[in-house]
Design an enzyme around this catalytic site. Structure first.
Site, PDB file in Angstrom:
ATOM      1  N   GLU A   8       6.836 -38.549 -32.526  1.00 57.00           N
ATOM      2  CA  GLU A   8       7.199 -37.276 -31.898  1.00 57.00           C
ATOM      3  C   GLU A   8       8.657 -37.348 -31.445  1.00 57.00           C
ATOM      4  OE1 GLU A   8       5.114 -36.014 -28.330  1.00 57.00           O
ATOM      5  OE2 GLU A   8       5.103 -33.965 -29.039  1.00 57.00           O
TER       6      GLU A   8
ATOM      7  N   GLU B 132      -2.088 -36.052 -21.238  1.00 60.20           N
ATOM      8  CA  GLU B 132      -0.872 -36.854 -21.442  1.00 60.20           C
ATOM      9  C   GLU B 132       0.071 -36.758 -20.240  1.00 60.20           C
ATOM     10  OE1 GLU B 132       1.928 -35.225 -24.270  1.00 60.20           O
ATOM     11  OE2 GLU B 132       2.776 -37.198 -24.704  1.00 60.20           O
TER      12      GLU B 132
ATOM     13  N   ASP C 220       2.482 -41.509 -24.370  1.00 55.49           N
ATOM     14  CA  ASP C 220       3.756 -41.335 -25.079  1.00 55.49           C
ATOM     15  C   ASP C 220       4.758 -42.302 -24.450  1.00 55.49           C
ATOM     16  OD1 ASP C 220       6.321 -40.437 -25.870  1.00 55.49           O
ATOM     17  OD2 ASP C 220       5.510 -38.452 -26.327  1.00 55.49           O
TER      18      ASP C 220
ATOM     19  N   GLN D  35       2.302 -42.049 -28.762  1.00 54.31           N
ATOM     20  CA  GLN D  35       3.448 -41.379 -29.403  1.00 54.31           C
ATOM     21  C   GLN D  35       4.719 -42.151 -29.056  1.00 54.31           C
ATOM     22  OE1 GLN D  35       2.649 -37.494 -27.657  1.00 54.31           O
ATOM     23  NE2 GLN D  35       2.050 -36.701 -29.653  1.00 54.31           N
TER      24      GLN D  35
HETATM   25  O1  LIG Z   1       5.941 -33.130 -25.255  1.00 59.60           O
HETATM   26  C1  LIG Z   1       5.083 -33.941 -25.570  1.00 59.60           C
HETATM   27  O2  LIG Z   1       5.269 -35.165 -25.462  1.00 59.60           O
HETATM   28  C2  LIG Z   1       3.822 -33.523 -26.114  1.00 59.60           C
HETATM   29  O3  LIG Z   1       3.115 -34.329 -26.684  1.00 59.60           O
HETATM   30  C3  LIG Z   1       3.411 -32.122 -25.949  1.00 59.60           C
HETATM   31  O4  LIG Z   1       2.176 -31.940 -26.507  1.00 59.60           O
END
Ligand SMILES: O=C(O)C(=O)CO
Length: 275
Positions: free
Chosen positions: A251, A152, A187, A215
């Protein structure tokens, strides 16, 4: 509409960890992710998931350290994974094997390998070679266990010196390794902070088939996705238009109560999350 998983490391922190599962299920989630399972026996987590009727869709390999206590200490000392760290290969491999044992017990189809912070003065080429070697090994070990491994890009404001910060860096490694079970965890919060142009990044990278998990969080405070500079209603439409069928991990740090902050999800025109 996308399928949403509650992130139990950031959401439901009003409750002790094992009680967060039932709280997420009571709010209608059918899936969860979280950072680390290692403080609990796999059977305890498997039972807790089963009792709440939840599936586990993601967790992280250890950030460093070789016992649950050492892992917590490593995190507190600022370790953020060992993937790119020369000299840490044995710790990396032991961590991946530990994560794969949990993945099998929890029937979790993917694990995230944090890439680590760059040691001061280390040449990027050396770190990249180390990461490539480790990724080749991890992808093979995970393939043998039927699990996907993810890397990521994470923004350097939250994690100064983090090795992978852009989508391009992560996709470059995934292309070099060319293992079908190695993918990118995208993310959108980090993507917006580091490089912006999020909708176009989705349009660029989702069709490659190399994005294994998404995410979300509001930018810049990492709160609910209905506040801040990203328009998530629009981005969810982009995910749909691109036919994204994976999970979207929530998240984020709720502003004032996890359940109270789920208005953004309840307003979406679909059941809360789908199996
Ligand atoms: O901090 C983040 O975005 C994460 O996904 C850590 O695993």
């Amino acid at each position: 509409m996308p399928r949403f998983a509650a992130n139990l490391s950031l959401m439901y922190t009003e409750q002790p960890f094992l009680e967060r599962f039932a709280a997420a299920a009571a709010d209608g989630f059918t899936a969860v992710e979280y950072l680390f399972p290692y403080a609990y026996a796999p059977e305890v987590l498997a039972d807790t998931l089963a009792q709440a009727g939840l599936q586990q869709v993601l967790f992280n390999a250890p950030p460093g350290g070789d016992t649950p206590e050492a892992m917590v200490a490593a995190w507190e000392e600022g370790m953020r994974g060992t993937l790119c760290l020369p000299g840490q290969e044995q710790v990396f491999q032991a961590g991946v094997l530990q994560a794969l044992r949990y993945a099998q017990a929890l029937r979790c189809p993917r694990i995230h390998l944090m890439s680590g912070r760059m040691p001061e003065g280390a040449p990027r080429k050396l770190l990249e070679d180390t990461a490539l070697c480790n990724l080749r090994w991890a992808a093979q070990a995970a393939a043998d266990a039927g699990v996907e491994v993810l890397i990521e890009p994470i923004n350097g404001r939250d994690m100064p010196g983090y090795f992978l910060q852009t989508q391009a860096q992560a996709h470059h490694l995934v292309q070099l390794v060319a293992a079908p079970n190695l993918k990118v965890q995208m993310d959108l919060y980090h993507c917006q902070i580091v490089e912006g142009d999020v909708a176009m990044k989705l349009r660029q990278y989702l069709p490659t088939g190399r994005v294994g998990h998404i995410q979300i969080a509001g930018v810049p405070e990492r709160h609910e996705p209905d506040v801040g500079e990203l328009n998530y209603d629009y981005l969810f439409g982009v995910l749909d238009a691109l036919g994204y069928a994976g999970w979207v991990g929530c998240e984020y740090r709720p502003r004032a109560g996890t359940s109270q902050g789920l208005g953004w999800l309840r307003r979406l025109p679909q059941e809360l999350s789908k199996k």
